[in-house]
Design a protein around this motif. Structure first.
Motif, mmCIF file in Angstrom:
data_model
loop_
_atom_site.group_PDB
_atom_site.id
_atom_site.type_symbol
_atom_site.label_atom_id
_atom_site.label_comp_id
_atom_site.label_asym_id
_atom_site.label_seq_id
_atom_site.Cartn_x
_atom_site.Cartn_y
_atom_site.Cartn_z
ATOM 1 N N LYS A 243 3.816 -11.679 -13.752
ATOM 2 C CA LYS A 243 4.258 -11.759 -15.136
ATOM 3 C C LYS A 243 4.505 -10.354 -15.685
ATOM 4 O O LYS A 243 4.069 -9.369 -15.085
ATOM 5 C CB LYS A 243 3.198 -12.458 -15.986
ATOM 6 N N PRO A 244 5.177 -10.245 -16.831
ATOM 7 C CA PRO A 244 5.365 -8.917 -17.438
ATOM 8 C C PRO A 244 4.021 -8.249 -17.714
ATOM 9 O O PRO A 244 3.082 -8.899 -18.178
ATOM 10 C CB PRO A 244 6.109 -9.239 -18.747
ATOM 11 N N VAL B 114 8.643 -5.809 -15.673
ATOM 12 C CA VAL B 114 8.939 -7.216 -15.408
ATOM 13 C C VAL B 114 9.318 -7.360 -13.939
ATOM 14 O O VAL B 114 10.301 -6.756 -13.498
ATOM 15 C CB VAL B 114 10.096 -7.719 -16.294
ATOM 16 N N GLU C 3 3.057 -7.030 -31.028
ATOM 17 C CA GLU C 3 3.726 -8.329 -30.919
ATOM 18 C C GLU C 3 5.217 -8.170 -30.633
ATOM 19 O O GLU C 3 5.800 -8.958 -29.877
ATOM 20 C CB GLU C 3 3.531 -9.134 -32.212
ATOM 21 N N GLN D 85 5.608 -7.146 -26.990
ATOM 22 C CA GLN D 85 5.426 -8.322 -26.143
ATOM 23 C C GLN D 85 6.663 -9.216 -26.163
ATOM 24 O O GLN D 85 7.072 -9.741 -25.115
ATOM 25 C CB GLN D 85 4.195 -9.099 -26.613
ATOM 26 N N ALA D 86 7.262 -9.367 -27.345
ATOM 27 C CA ALA D 86 8.477 -10.183 -27.449
ATOM 28 C C ALA D 86 9.622 -9.555 -26.661
ATOM 29 O O ALA D 86 10.412 -10.263 -26.015
ATOM 30 C CB ALA D 86 8.866 -10.349 -28.916
ATOM 31 N N ALA E 149 9.311 -7.678 -24.012
ATOM 32 C CA ALA E 149 9.012 -7.884 -22.593
ATOM 33 C C ALA E 149 9.383 -9.308 -22.175
ATOM 34 O O ALA E 149 9.929 -9.523 -21.089
ATOM 35 C CB ALA E 149 7.535 -7.616 -22.318
ATOM 36 N N ARG E 150 9.092 -10.275 -23.042
ATOM 37 C CA ARG E 150 9.445 -11.664 -22.737
ATOM 38 C C ARG E 150 10.965 -11.845 -22.679
ATOM 39 O O ARG E 150 11.481 -12.594 -21.842
ATOM 40 C CB ARG E 150 8.841 -12.616 -23.778
ATOM 41 N N ASP F 218 12.094 -10.536 -19.462
ATOM 42 C CA ASP F 218 11.631 -11.453 -18.423
ATOM 43 C C ASP F 218 12.538 -12.679 -18.338
ATOM 44 O O ASP F 218 12.891 -13.133 -17.242
ATOM 45 C CB ASP F 218 10.190 -11.882 -18.717
ATOM 46 N N THR F 219 12.940 -13.208 -19.487
ATOM 47 C CA THR F 219 13.844 -14.362 -19.512
ATOM 48 C C THR F 219 15.183 -14.022 -18.878
ATOM 49 O O THR F 219 15.729 -14.788 -18.071
ATOM 50 C CB THR F 219 14.065 -14.844 -20.960
ATOM 51 N N ASN G 236 14.822 -13.721 -15.152
ATOM 52 C CA ASN G 236 14.743 -15.021 -14.486
ATOM 53 C C ASN G 236 16.117 -15.658 -14.328
ATOM 54 O O ASN G 236 16.422 -16.262 -13.285
ATOM 55 C CB ASN G 236 13.824 -15.958 -15.274
#
Length: 208
Positions: free
Chosen positions: A74-75, A91, A145, A148-149, A151-152, A155-156, A159
């Motif tokens: 995960k990230p 990531v 926060e 983290q967003a 990084a997500r 990550d998306t 993917n």
């Protein structure tokens, strides 16, 4: 890069940096850069990495966060262990279950640093305090926060790219197998034709 061209990967990271304001880039599993750094901060790009010691410290920090991302799948987000001590994230990018690279991002702070501490750090690193403080003041400050967003988000995107790369890899394997099967089929067909001619000749000889 055999599955997705570098120009596309570069454009993705340039756009992510433009939207988030963070630095980003892509490396191979060994940490070797694949894309050019997008929105690299002056603090990291010019001052800290301007020395061999700084470059090594940054490389060690990237390796550490990459290892963490590898272990969790995960990230991973952590404060840089190099001289700048900014927040970075990694990531992991996987294709067919194998890690093929990392998307790195960050070079941000969660709070405004104390100028006196910065000047002291600059002196310890042998850097000009005024330039060091100025470069630090250019670093974006955002809540954890938001980091983290970001990084997500990366990550998306990673993917989606990974899935497309996997589909391309699967199609290439299927096409290669099809070519092999067709070649084998042609060889078999030629053998059958030769055998049929041989049998025809034998039949003609036996009837005379």
């Amino acid at each position: 890069t055999d599955l997705v061209d570098i120009a596309t990967l570069q454009r993705i990271h340039d756009d992510v940096s433009a939207v988030t304001g963070l630095s980003s880039g892509l490396t191979d599993p060994d940490g070797t850069p694949i894309t050019k750094p997008s929105k690299m901060s002056r603090l990291c790009g010019k001052l800290v990495r301007g020395s061999k010691e700084g470059q090594q410290a940054c490389a060690d920090s990237d390796t550490k966060i990459g290892t963490e991302a590898t272990e969790t799948g995960k990230p991973a987000i952590s404060r840089c262990t190099g001289y700048a001590e900014l927040f970075d994230f990694a990531v992991p990018i996987t294709v067919a279950g194998q890690i093929v690279g990392y998307s790195l991002g960050g070079q941000v702070l969660t709070e405004v640093p104390d100028e006196k501490e910065l000047r002291g750090k600059a002196k310890r690193l042998g850097l000009d305090p005024a330039q060091f403080v100025e470069a630090y003041q250019q670093i974006m400050v955002m809540p954890m926060e938001q980091i983290q967003a970001s990084a997500r988000l990366l990550d998306t995107i990673a993917n989606v790219v990974s899935n497309l790369a996997y589909q391309k890899l699967t199609l290439e394997k299927q096409f290669k197998k099809l070519k092999t099967d067709n070649k084998q089929l042609r060889l078999t067909s030629l053998k059958v034709e030769r055998r049929s001619r041989d049998l025809s000749i034998l039949n003609d000889l036996s009837s005379t």
